[in-house]
Design an enzyme around this catalytic site. Structure first.
Site, mmCIF file in Angstrom:
data_model
loop_
_atom_site.group_PDB
_atom_site.id
_atom_site.type_symbol
_atom_site.label_atom_id
_atom_site.label_comp_id
_atom_site.label_asym_id
_atom_site.label_seq_id
_atom_site.Cartn_x
_atom_site.Cartn_y
_atom_site.Cartn_z
ATOM 1 N N ASP A 367 28.887 39.204 51.252
ATOM 2 C CA ASP A 367 29.588 40.081 50.306
ATOM 3 C C ASP A 367 30.897 39.437 49.873
ATOM 4 O O ASP A 367 31.086 38.203 49.963
ATOM 5 C CB ASP A 367 29.786 41.471 50.955
ATOM 6 C CG ASP A 367 29.859 42.596 49.941
ATOM 7 O OD1 ASP A 367 30.962 42.810 49.396
ATOM 8 O OD2 ASP A 367 28.833 43.251 49.685
ATOM 9 N N ASP A 368 31.833 40.239 49.424
ATOM 10 C CA ASP A 368 33.123 39.814 48.873
ATOM 11 C C ASP A 368 33.876 38.890 49.848
ATOM 12 O O ASP A 368 33.825 39.117 51.054
ATOM 13 C CB ASP A 368 33.944 41.088 48.624
ATOM 14 C CG ASP A 368 35.126 40.854 47.716
ATOM 15 O OD1 ASP A 368 35.383 39.698 47.353
ATOM 16 O OD2 ASP A 368 35.782 41.852 47.369
ATOM 17 N N ARG A 444 42.816 48.849 42.106
ATOM 18 C CA ARG A 444 42.438 47.820 43.082
ATOM 19 C C ARG A 444 43.040 46.449 42.733
ATOM 20 O O ARG A 444 42.380 45.417 42.877
ATOM 21 C CB ARG A 444 40.917 47.716 43.202
ATOM 22 C CG ARG A 444 40.476 47.377 44.624
ATOM 23 C CD ARG A 444 39.023 46.947 44.736
ATOM 24 N NE ARG A 444 38.660 46.773 46.139
ATOM 25 C CZ ARG A 444 37.682 46.008 46.573
ATOM 26 N NH1 ARG A 444 36.923 45.336 45.730
ATOM 27 N NH2 ARG A 444 37.422 45.906 47.858
ATOM 28 N N LYS A 477 24.437 40.713 44.343
ATOM 29 C CA LYS A 477 25.016 42.063 44.243
ATOM 30 C C LYS A 477 26.124 41.986 43.203
ATOM 31 O O LYS A 477 27.110 41.273 43.384
ATOM 32 C CB LYS A 477 25.569 42.482 45.607
ATOM 33 C CG LYS A 477 26.286 43.828 45.602
ATOM 34 C CD LYS A 477 26.670 44.189 47.039
ATOM 35 C CE LYS A 477 27.577 45.395 47.112
ATOM 36 N NZ LYS A 477 28.059 45.624 48.473
ATOM 37 N N TRP A 478 25.951 42.703 42.111
ATOM 38 C CA TRP A 478 26.868 42.656 40.958
ATOM 39 C C TRP A 478 27.763 43.882 41.040
ATOM 40 O O TRP A 478 27.335 44.981 40.724
ATOM 41 C CB TRP A 478 26.040 42.644 39.677
ATOM 42 C CG TRP A 478 26.786 42.580 38.389
ATOM 43 C CD1 TRP A 478 27.750 43.432 37.939
ATOM 44 C CD2 TRP A 478 26.590 41.633 37.341
ATOM 45 N NE1 TRP A 478 28.165 43.071 36.683
ATOM 46 C CE2 TRP A 478 27.465 41.967 36.286
ATOM 47 C CE3 TRP A 478 25.734 40.524 37.184
ATOM 48 C CZ2 TRP A 478 27.516 41.244 35.103
ATOM 49 C CZ3 TRP A 478 25.788 39.815 35.993
ATOM 50 C CH2 TRP A 478 26.678 40.164 34.973
ATOM 51 N N ASP A 479 29.017 43.664 41.433
ATOM 52 C CA ASP A 479 29.927 44.778 41.683
ATOM 53 C C ASP A 479 30.853 45.002 40.484
ATOM 54 O O ASP A 479 30.990 44.139 39.603
ATOM 55 C CB ASP A 479 30.751 44.445 42.939
ATOM 56 C CG ASP A 479 31.221 45.676 43.689
ATOM 57 O OD1 ASP A 479 31.179 46.778 43.113
ATOM 58 O OD2 ASP A 479 31.658 45.528 44.843
ATOM 59 N N MET A 480 31.513 46.144 40.450
ATOM 60 C CA MET A 480 32.461 46.491 39.368
ATOM 61 C C MET A 480 33.353 47.572 39.934
ATOM 62 O O MET A 480 32.915 48.707 40.084
ATOM 63 C CB MET A 480 31.637 46.978 38.175
ATOM 64 C CG MET A 480 32.360 47.108 36.880
ATOM 65 S SD MET A 480 33.255 48.670 36.758
ATOM 66 C CE MET A 480 33.606 48.690 35.036
ATOM 67 N N ASN A 481 34.591 47.204 40.281
ATOM 68 C CA ASN A 481 35.384 48.097 41.128
ATOM 69 C C ASN A 481 36.596 48.743 40.480
ATOM 70 O O ASN A 481 37.524 49.144 41.173
ATOM 71 C CB ASN A 481 35.855 47.335 42.369
ATOM 72 C CG ASN A 481 34.740 47.177 43.367
ATOM 73 O OD1 ASN A 481 34.171 48.154 43.829
ATOM 74 N ND2 ASN A 481 34.382 45.943 43.675
ATOM 75 N N ASP A 549 29.275 53.733 48.749
ATOM 76 C CA ASP A 549 29.884 53.054 49.900
ATOM 77 C C ASP A 549 29.794 53.935 51.132
ATOM 78 O O ASP A 549 30.106 53.490 52.235
ATOM 79 C CB ASP A 549 31.355 52.746 49.609
ATOM 80 C CG ASP A 549 31.495 51.506 48.749
ATOM 81 O OD1 ASP A 549 30.492 50.800 48.557
ATOM 82 O OD2 ASP A 549 32.611 51.239 48.259
HETATM 83 C C1 DGJ Z 1 32.787 47.797 46.609
HETATM 84 C C2 DGJ Z 1 31.357 47.858 47.050
HETATM 85 O O1 DGJ Z 1 30.848 49.126 46.831
HETATM 86 C C3 DGJ Z 1 31.287 47.446 48.510
HETATM 87 O O2 DGJ Z 1 29.972 47.558 48.964
HETATM 88 C C4 DGJ Z 1 31.786 46.040 48.665
HETATM 89 O O3 DGJ Z 1 30.931 45.138 48.015
HETATM 90 C C5 DGJ Z 1 33.203 45.924 48.098
HETATM 91 N N1 DGJ Z 1 33.287 46.444 46.779
HETATM 92 C C6 DGJ Z 1 33.659 44.488 48.110
HETATM 93 O O4 DGJ Z 1 34.883 44.324 47.530
#
Ligand code: DGJ
Length: 784
Positions: A367-368, A444, A477-481, A549
C-alpha cells in the site's frame, strides 16, 4: 425489446414495461413504468392516458389551442422551465438573448439493436444479449437546439437506461445550466425513499424517508460520487419488503458530483430527476458542439427489494464491468496498510508476504509509502519514483521475489493528487486545482491535480504507464483521498470555470480507459478514502472497489448490506483486520471478521507476523474454505433475510446447487436458546444437505466459569488460565441436516441451542456478542 406503435413507444424487459407517447403538441408524455403490460395496439394503452377537459385552476395552459393541457400536471419524459411546468426541470439553458424558456418537441425516433456508446462517458454495453436501443430526437420549438433522449433496454435483468445529449445546431453559444440524465414522472403512490448516506468509515448507511410533499434532494458536491450520499437510491411502496411490493431502483454511471431530486407536485405526482449536480456545473455549448449527460440506470421490481438488488447486481456484472476480471474469481490478497502503514521496507514486506503465503494468500499488495520520500501523508504524491532506501531492488526486485514465492504482486497509487511538498508540484504549481490569489483549503495535506487540463491527464497517464510496466504488477489499488475545494482550472477562461468539476471526471475517465486498455491483465481496485467513490462509473473500468476503511466486522456487515441493495458483492473488496479494530477499537471474533469479509471479495489487512499460531491456523482454514466457495460468494445471487440484531444472508450459486448462509448477531440477549436460519433462493424441489464448520472455542471466552469444571481454582486471565487455553478447546456444535429446499425456505432450520448460562457441551451454540455462523447448503446429488 423496444416497439413503436404509431405515437406510442413500448420498452419491455422480461418483467417490466415502460411506456410513453408523443402528444398532439409534440411533447413526450410518460404513461407507465412497472410490471409487464401486454400492449398490442395503441388503444390498449388508453387506460393509461390521463383525460382532461379543463385545466386545473391557477395553472398555465400550454397554448390557446390546448387550453386543457397544463404541463405542470402532465407526466413528461423531460421538461424545461417556462411553459407552465414549475417542477424540477430536466434541462435548463440560457440562450444568447438571455432567455431561459425551452420547449422541446418530437422530431424523430430510431430503434436499433446495437447500443451506441457515449463519446465522452462510460455507458452500459451489451455483450451479444438481447439489448436494444431507442433514440428520440427533439427540437427546441424556436431556437436551434436539439435534444436526444437515449433509452437502452436490458431485458434479462429488467433494467432500462436513459441518457441525454444536447446539440447546438445554431450559430450562437448556449449556456447549459443543467442537463439531467433521466426524468421519471409518476402518478402512482410510491412515496418511500431509501437513500444510502454516510461519511468516512460509515459508508452506505440505509436511510428510509417518507415523502408526502415538497422536495427531497440527494446529492454530492465532493467532486466524487461520495460517501455522503451514494447516487444509488430506491423508491417503493410503504409496504414493500425483501420479497414483495413495488420497488424502483435508480443509479448513475458517473463518478462526480451528482444530484437526485424527488418532488411531490401540487397534484400528487412524483417527479424524480437525476444527473450531474447543477450546483457545480455550467457548460458553454458552442455552435456545432454537443454535451452528453451520464447514463442513468432504472430498474423496477414487483417482488420487493431482494429481486431489485439481484437484477441490479446482474446488470452491473454483465453490462457495466468489463475485461479479464469481469467474471474471474478474484485473488485473496493481503494488504500492507494496517500492518505497517508508512513504515515499510523490503525486508518487512517480504516477511509479511511469507507469512501470507503460508496461510494461503494469493496476492500481496504494497500500500501507500513506497515512493518518493513518503514517510507520512505530507509529501511525495506526484513523485512516482521508488524510494530505494525502502526498496533497494525497486519494484522489479520486490515483484520478482514475491513471484518466486508464488505470490502475485500489487501496488498502491494515487494518481489524481499531489503534495505541495513534491518535485511535481514544485515544477508545475499551475497543474493543481486552486484559485490564484486565494489561500487553498487543506485536505490530507494534498492538492487535487487539475484533470480538466489535458496536459496533466496525459502526463500522469504516461507516469502510471511507466510505473505499471517497470515490474510485473498484477494488481493496482487506485486511491483518491481528498474531496474538492477551491475548484478552479487555470486552463479554462472565467466563464468556463463551471465546467471544471465535470471536465475533471472526463479527464479521470480518459486516464482510466487508457490505462485499463494498456494493462488488460492488471486487476484494478478503486478506492477513495475507503468508499468515497463507489459507483458505476468506476466499475465501468475497475471491477472492484475498496468499500470502506472500516473493517470492524459489525460495521462492515452494515456497509456491505447497504451496498448489496444496488451493487454486486463481486465489486466489494472486504478485508479481515486486527483487533481491537483500528477504526472503532471494537473487539470481534476472527470468525465473524472472516464471515463478514467473505461475503465480499476477501482480503486480509493485518500484521500476520504478530498473530498467534491459533489465529494463523484459523486464518489458513478460513482461506481454504473461502477458496472452496469463492465462486458462489463472488458471483452468486444474494438473498437478504432478517435485519436488525440478527443479520441473515444467503448467497446462492446461479445453478442453485450450492449456497452459503450467514447468521450474524449484534448483541446477545440472555436466555435465548432458540435461533433459526432461514435460507432463500434454493430450488424448492431439490433436497439439500446443510452443514456448518464446527468451531473450536477458546476456553478464555468462558471466563471464570472454568472453575465449574476444574478440581483446583484457576484465576481468570492468569498465566495458568492462558496455558490451559492453549491446549484445551471447547468443541462447537455440529449441524448436519437434510431437507427439501422448500422446507428450508418455509420453515427455516432450527439451530443447536444457544448458550444461556445453564450448561455447555458440543450440542450448544456458543453465540456471544458479535458471533456469527456460516452454513453450507449443497444439493443432494452434488455432494463433492
Ligand atoms: C486511504 C485508503 O482507503 C486506505 O486503504 C489506504 O490505502 C490509505 N488511503 C493510504 O494512504
Amino acid at each position: 425489446m423496444i416497439r413503436q406503435l404509431d405515437r406510442l413507444f413500448i420498452l419491455e424487459t422480461e418483467a417490466t414495461s415502460y411506456l410513453f407517447e408523443i402528444s398532439e403538441t409534440g411533447h413526450l408524455v410518460h404513461l407507465y413504468y412497472g410490471s409487464y403490460l401486454r400492449i398490442e395496439e395503441p388503444s390498449d394503452a388508453d387506460l393509461l392516458r390521463e383525460r382532461r377537459a379543463f385545466p386545473p385552476g391557477n395553472a398555465i395552459s400550454y397554448d390557446g389551442d390546448h387550453p386543457a393541457l397544463s404541463l405542470e400536471d402532465t407526466c413528461l419524459e423531460l421538461s424545461g422551465y417556462g411553459k407552465g411546468d414549475i417542477r424540477e426541470p430536466f434541462v435548463e439553458v440560457v440562450f444568447a438573448d438571455g432567455s431561459r424558456t425551452t420547449d422541446f418537441v418530437f422530431e424523430s425516433a430510431c430503434v436499433t439493436d446495437a447500443l451506441p456508446p457515449a463519446m465522452t462517458l462510460p455507458t452500459a454495453y451489451d455483450a451479444g444479449s438481447e439489448a436494444s436501443h431507442l433514440v428520440v430526437t427533439l427540437k427546441e420549438k424556436v431556437k436551434d437546439l436539439t435534444l436526444e433522449l437515449h433509452y437502452s433496454v436490458f431485458p434479462e435483468c429488467d433494467v432500462i437506461t436513459r441518457r441525454s445529449v444536447l446539440i447546438n445546431t445554431g450559430g450562437e453559444m448556449v449556456r447549459i445550466d443543467r442537463l439531467m440524465s433521466m426524468q421519471l414522472d409518476m402518478a402512482r403512490p410510491l412515496r418511500k425513499v431509501t437513500a444510502f448516506t454516510g461519511a468516512w468509515a460509515r459508508e452506505m448507511e440505509k436511510k428510509e424517508l417518507a415523502l408526502s410533499a415538497g422536495k427531497l434532494v440527494l446529492s454530492s458536491l465532493t467532486g466524487t460520487s461520495s460517501n455522503r450520499t451514494n447516487p444509488f437510491f430506491m423508491v417503493s411502496s410503504d409496504k414493500a419488503d425483501e420479497k414483495a411490493g413495488e420497488v424502483l431502483g435508480f443509479n448513475l454511471i458517473y463518478s462526480g458530483n451528482h444530484y437526485e431530486s424527488l418532488e411531490c407536485s401540487a397534484f400528487d405526482k412524483l417527479r424524480i430527476v437525476s444527473g450531474i449536480n447543477p450546483a457545480s456545473m455550467e457548460w458553454r455549448l458552442f455552435p456545432g458542439e454537443s454535451f452528453e449527460a451520464p447514463e442513468a440506470v432504472l430498474s423496477y421490481s414487483a417482488e420487493g427489494f431482494g429481486r431489485l438488488s439481484r437484477s441490479l447486481a446482474d446488470f452491473t456484472r454483465d453490462h457495466v464491468t468489463r475485461g479479464k476480471w469481469q467474471k474471474a474469481e478474484r485473488p485473496i490478497l493481503l494488504n500492507s496498510w494496517e500492518a505497517m502503514y508508512f513504515d515499510m521496507n523490503e525486508r518487512k514486506l517480504l516477511s509479511l508476504a511469507k507469512a501470507a503465503k503460508e496461510v494461503g494468500v494469493e496476492l500481496f499488495v504494497m500500500d501507500d509509502g513506497w515512493f518518493g520520500k513518503r514517510n507520512d501523508d505530507t509529501s511525495s504524491l506526484g513523485d512516482w519514483t521508488v524510494n530505494e532506501k525502502k526498496l533497494p531492488g525497486g519494484l522489479k526486485g520486490l515483484s520478482d521475489k514475491l513471484h518466486d514465492m508464488g505470490l502475485l504482486f500489487g501496488i498502491w497509487v494515487e494518481p489524481e493528487m499531489v503534495n505541495a511538498d513534491s518535485d511535481l508540484y514544485r515544477a508545475h504549481p499551475d497543474w493543481t486545482m486552486d484559485i490564484p490569489g486565494r489561500d487553498h483549503a487543506e485536505g490530507r495535506t494534498q492538492r487535487v491535480l487539475d484533470l480538466a487540463n489535458s496536459e496533466v491527464v496525459t502526463y500522469m497517464t504516461e507516469e502510471m504507464k511507466r510505473v505499471f510496466s517497470s515490474a510485473r504488477i498484477d494488481y493496482v489499488k487506485w486511491d483518491m483521498n481528498r474531496i474538492f475545494s477551491d475548484v478552479y482550472s487555470k486552463v479554462l477562461p472565467p466563464d468556463g470555470q463551471g465546467e471544471t468539476a465535470h471536465r475533471y471526471v472526463l479527464g479521470l475517465y480518459r486516464m482510466m480507459k487508457d490505462l485499463t486498455e494498456a494493462f488488460p491483465d492488471i486487476l484494478f481496485e478503486g478506492c477513495a478514502s475507503g468508499g468515497n467513490r463507489f459507483d458505476l462509473g468506476i466499475l465501468s473500468y475497475f471491477p472492484q472497489i475498496w468499500a470502506s476503511d472500516n473493517t470492524d466486522a459489525l460495521c462492515r456487515l452494515e456497509i456491505e448490506g447497504g451496498l448489496s441493495y444496488g451493487y454486486p458483492m463481486s465489486a466489494c473488496a472486504a478485508h479481515v483486520s486486527a483487533c481491537p479494530n483500528h477504526q472503532t477499537l471494537r473487539v470481534t471474533p476472527l470468525t465473524s471478521r472472516f464471515a463478514a469479509a467473505s461475503f465480499g471479495v476477501l482480503g486480509y489487512e493485518c500484521n500476520l507476523l504478530d498473530l498467534s499460531k491459533e489465529d494463523l491456523d484459523e486464518i489458513r482454514e478460513e482461506i481454504a474454505l473461502y477458496k472452496k466457495y469463492r465462486k458462489v460468494l463472488q458471483y452468486g445471487d444474494l438473498y437478504r433475510g432478517r435485519e436488525g440484531n440478527i443479520t441473515e444472508w444467503t448467497c446462492v450459486s446461479k445453478d442453485k446447487k450450492t449456497a452459503v448462509g450467514l447468521v450474524f448477531q449484534k448483541l446477545v440477549r440472555a436466555n435465548t436458546q432458540a435461533e433459526t436460519y432461514t435460507p432463500s433462493g434454493l430450488d424448492p424441489e431439490a433436497r439439500y444437505r446443510l452443514t456448518n464448520r464446527p468451531l473450536k472455542h477458546n476456553i478464555m471466552d468462558f471466563g471464570d466459569l472454568i472453575n465449574t469444571q476444574t478440581p483446583v481454582h484457576i484465576k481468570q486471565n492468569s498465566a495458568l488460565h492462558r496455558v490451559i487455553s492453549r491446549y484445551v478447546k471447547m468443541p462447537g456444535e455440529t449441524e448436519d441436516v437434510r431437507a427439501y429446499g422448500s422446507a428450508f425456505m418455509k420453515a427455516g432450520f432450527k439451530l443447536s441451542q444457544g448458550f444461556s448460562g445453564t450448561g455447555y457441551s458440543d450440542e450448544v451454540r456458543h453465540f456471544p456478542d458479535f458471533a456469527s455462523r456460516l452454513y453450507f447448503l449443497k444439493k443432494e446429488e452434488d455432494q463433492s
